[in-house]
Motif scaffolding. Structure first.
Motif, PDB file in Angstrom:
ATOM      1  N   THR A 102     -54.680 -14.653 -37.497  1.00 60.57           N
ATOM      2  CA  THR A 102     -54.703 -15.996 -38.087  1.00 60.57           C
ATOM      3  C   THR A 102     -55.137 -17.026 -37.052  1.00 60.57           C
ATOM      4  O   THR A 102     -55.932 -17.925 -37.348  1.00 60.57           O
ATOM      5  N   SER A 105     -58.880 -17.552 -36.421  1.00 59.33           N
ATOM      6  CA  SER A 105     -59.695 -18.209 -37.451  1.00 59.33           C
ATOM      7  C   SER A 105     -60.371 -19.462 -36.905  1.00 59.33           C
ATOM      8  O   SER A 105     -61.461 -19.833 -37.342  1.00 59.33           O
ATOM      9  N   ASP A 106     -59.736 -20.109 -35.939  1.00 60.53           N
ATOM     10  CA  ASP A 106     -60.286 -21.352 -35.371  1.00 60.53           C
ATOM     11  C   ASP A 106     -61.426 -21.084 -34.395  1.00 60.53           C
ATOM     12  O   ASP A 106     -62.171 -22.000 -34.046  1.00 60.53           O
ATOM     13  N   MET A 130     -59.480  -9.698 -43.489  1.00 60.50           N
ATOM     14  CA  MET A 130     -59.164 -11.037 -43.996  1.00 60.50           C
ATOM     15  C   MET A 130     -59.748 -12.118 -43.091  1.00 60.50           C
ATOM     16  O   MET A 130     -60.258 -13.147 -43.568  1.00 60.50           O
ATOM     17  N   LEU A 131     -59.682 -11.875 -41.773  1.00 64.36           N
ATOM     18  CA  LEU A 131     -60.258 -12.822 -40.813  1.00 64.36           C
ATOM     19  C   LEU A 131     -61.768 -12.934 -41.009  1.00 64.36           C
ATOM     20  O   LEU A 131     -62.332 -14.028 -40.967  1.00 64.36           O
ATOM     21  N   GLU A 133     -63.384 -12.440 -43.790  1.00 66.02           N
ATOM     22  CA  GLU A 133     -63.608 -13.171 -45.041  1.00 66.02           C
ATOM     23  C   GLU A 133     -63.469 -14.674 -44.834  1.00 66.02           C
ATOM     24  O   GLU A 133     -64.203 -15.469 -45.426  1.00 66.02           O
ATOM     25  N   ARG A 134     -62.548 -15.080 -43.977  1.00 65.04           N
ATOM     26  CA  ARG A 134     -62.339 -16.511 -43.730  1.00 65.04           C
ATOM     27  C   ARG A 134     -63.436 -17.124 -42.874  1.00 65.04           C
ATOM     28  O   ARG A 134     -63.742 -18.306 -43.009  1.00 65.04           O
ATOM     29  N   THR A 135     -64.008 -16.324 -41.968  1.00 58.56           N
ATOM     30  CA  THR A 135     -64.887 -16.900 -40.943  1.00 58.56           C
ATOM     31  C   THR A 135     -66.350 -16.501 -41.064  1.00 58.56           C
ATOM     32  O   THR A 135     -67.209 -17.124 -40.442  1.00 58.56           O
TER      33      THR A 135
END
Length: 404
Positions: A102, A105-106, A130-131, A133-135
């Motif tokens: 998490t 992600s930044d 998941m990471l 997919e977010r980035t």
């Protein structure tokens, strides 16, 4: 060599019977059993100084805080972290991995690359998917061979300047393979990538030195190290822990809160929002003490002996195939018998008081590689004996006769 009979006296559960037979516990890769020294620590906490930690001025709170922070120092020294605040208490390995995933992600953008190995537990696959997919980052995989080993020449090919993160378990929970983590870390660092090692299966068997490894993050769970469930640790290099944003917001992880702005606490509290598993953390420290009282080098030597003995005995069974045949492995044997579903074998040996694990062991990509639904997994700890292995092999033979 440790005195196994004396050690077994420390584990009350080993005295019980299952289905009328003395318990033979061979599911240690899922969770280890708990010695009375750790159980007494848990009882002692709730009997004598059960209180919330930090900030409390009363005696019980101060006593609990002192014991909790002493446990952090025990874990720091055991894993050879530089500072106590590089150890973050978590609910377990999965929590630690998700905290890091998490936080990154930044730092990632589309086109960046993440590398995982083909031998991972789902907990070290899904958070990175998941990471991505977010980035918009891309997930790449170090492939495995028939022996259950990583193909390191392929790792060399997929490393690139776009590689930002590499994640690998130290030991495969499904096969027992000990991965070449030092090589993985060193090569990743040549490209400036950070590395997280999932040590859930390694910490019960090996002496881990995070400074010698030069690893950026290392995670482990107490319940696989003779400790309680629901507590674990994340080691992170100070420089990385300072960069990562908090994983959760709440009490304890703050320096100051107003409705206009919140500032965060220093390490390690920045990542420890809310009331922690206080008793669990203290008992984790007691489990570390217990393991060190036996000597991890002796533990490893004895468990290697059990592995060799069990491998030889099981290999004599006609139609039995062992998955994961690397020469560099720990005390795990995954196997199937031709024409028999692993669940059926597990069910029959349970009737004889023997606990093993069946299924895909949260490592479905490994099972897909071998084109099997799962395996029977027997995993040994330092309190197991060769006599128990003999009984297990006899039970497997019996199951084969019944099911063939």
């Amino acid at each position: 060599m440790p005195d196994i009979n004396k050690i077994r006296e420390d584990f009350p559960i080993l005295k019980r019977k299952v289905n009328g037979y003395p318990l033979i516990y061979l599911d240690n890769a899922a969770t280890s059993q708990t010695p009375k020294q750790v159980i007494d620590t848990i009882v002692g906490y709730y009997s004598n100084y059960n209180a919330n930690i930090h900030r409390g001025v009363h005696t019980l709170s101060q006593e609990a805080t002192e014991k909790y922070e002493e446990a952090r120092i025990k874990i720091q020294k055991h894993f050879n972290a530089t500072k106590p605040y590089e150890i973050i208490f978590t609910s377990g390995t999965t929590h630690g991995i998700n905290l890091v995933a998490t936080g990154f992600s930044d730092f990632l953008k589309e086109g960046d690359e993440i590398i995982v190995s083909a031998l991972e537990h789902h907990s070290n696959i899904v958070p990175w998917q998941m990471l991505c997919e977010r980035t918009g980052a891309v997930l790449k995989v170090i492939p495995m061979n028939e022996d259950g080993e990583l193909i390191m020449s392929e790792y060399d090919k997929i490393l690139s300047p776009n590689t930002k993160l590499v994640f690998c378990n130290h030991i495969s929970n499904a096969l027992g393979t000990i991965n070449p983590v030092q090589e993985i870390i060193d090569k990743a660092h040549q490209f400036g990538a950070a590395v997280l090692i999932d040590g859930a299966q390694a910490a019960p068997h090996l002496k881990i030195d995070v400074q010698a490894l030069d690893v950026d993050f290392y995670v482990a769970s107490a319940h696989k190290m003779c400790g309680p469930t629901g507590v674990g640790m994340l080691y992170g290099k100070e420089e990385w822990l300072k960069k990562l944003p908090p994983y959760q917001g709440g009490g304890e992880m703050i320096a100051e809160v107003t409705f206009e702005k919140t500032t965060y606490a220093d390490l390690p509290h920045k990542f420890e929002a809310g009331t922690p598993n206080i008793c669990g953390g203290i008992a984790f420290g007691a489990a570390i003490d217990y393991l060190n009282s036996i000597d991890l080098d002796e533990i490893k030597a004895y468990e290697d002996e059990l592995l060799a003995y069990a491998t030889e005995k099981l290999s004599s069974i006609l139609g039995l195939k062992i998955y994961g045949t690397s020469e560099n492995k720990t005390s795990v044997i995954s196997f199937n018998i031709e024409g028999i579903h692993p669940y059926d074998i597990g069910s029959i040996v349970d009737k004889l008081g023997i606990a093993v694990r069946t299924g895909h062991h949260c490592a479905q990509p490994i099972m897909d590689y071998y084109k099997i639904p799962g395996t029977v997994r027997a995993s040994f700890a330092f309190y197991n004996t060769k006599e128990e292995i003999d009984n297990f092999v006899e039970a497997v033979n019996r199951a084969q006769l019944m099911l063939s």
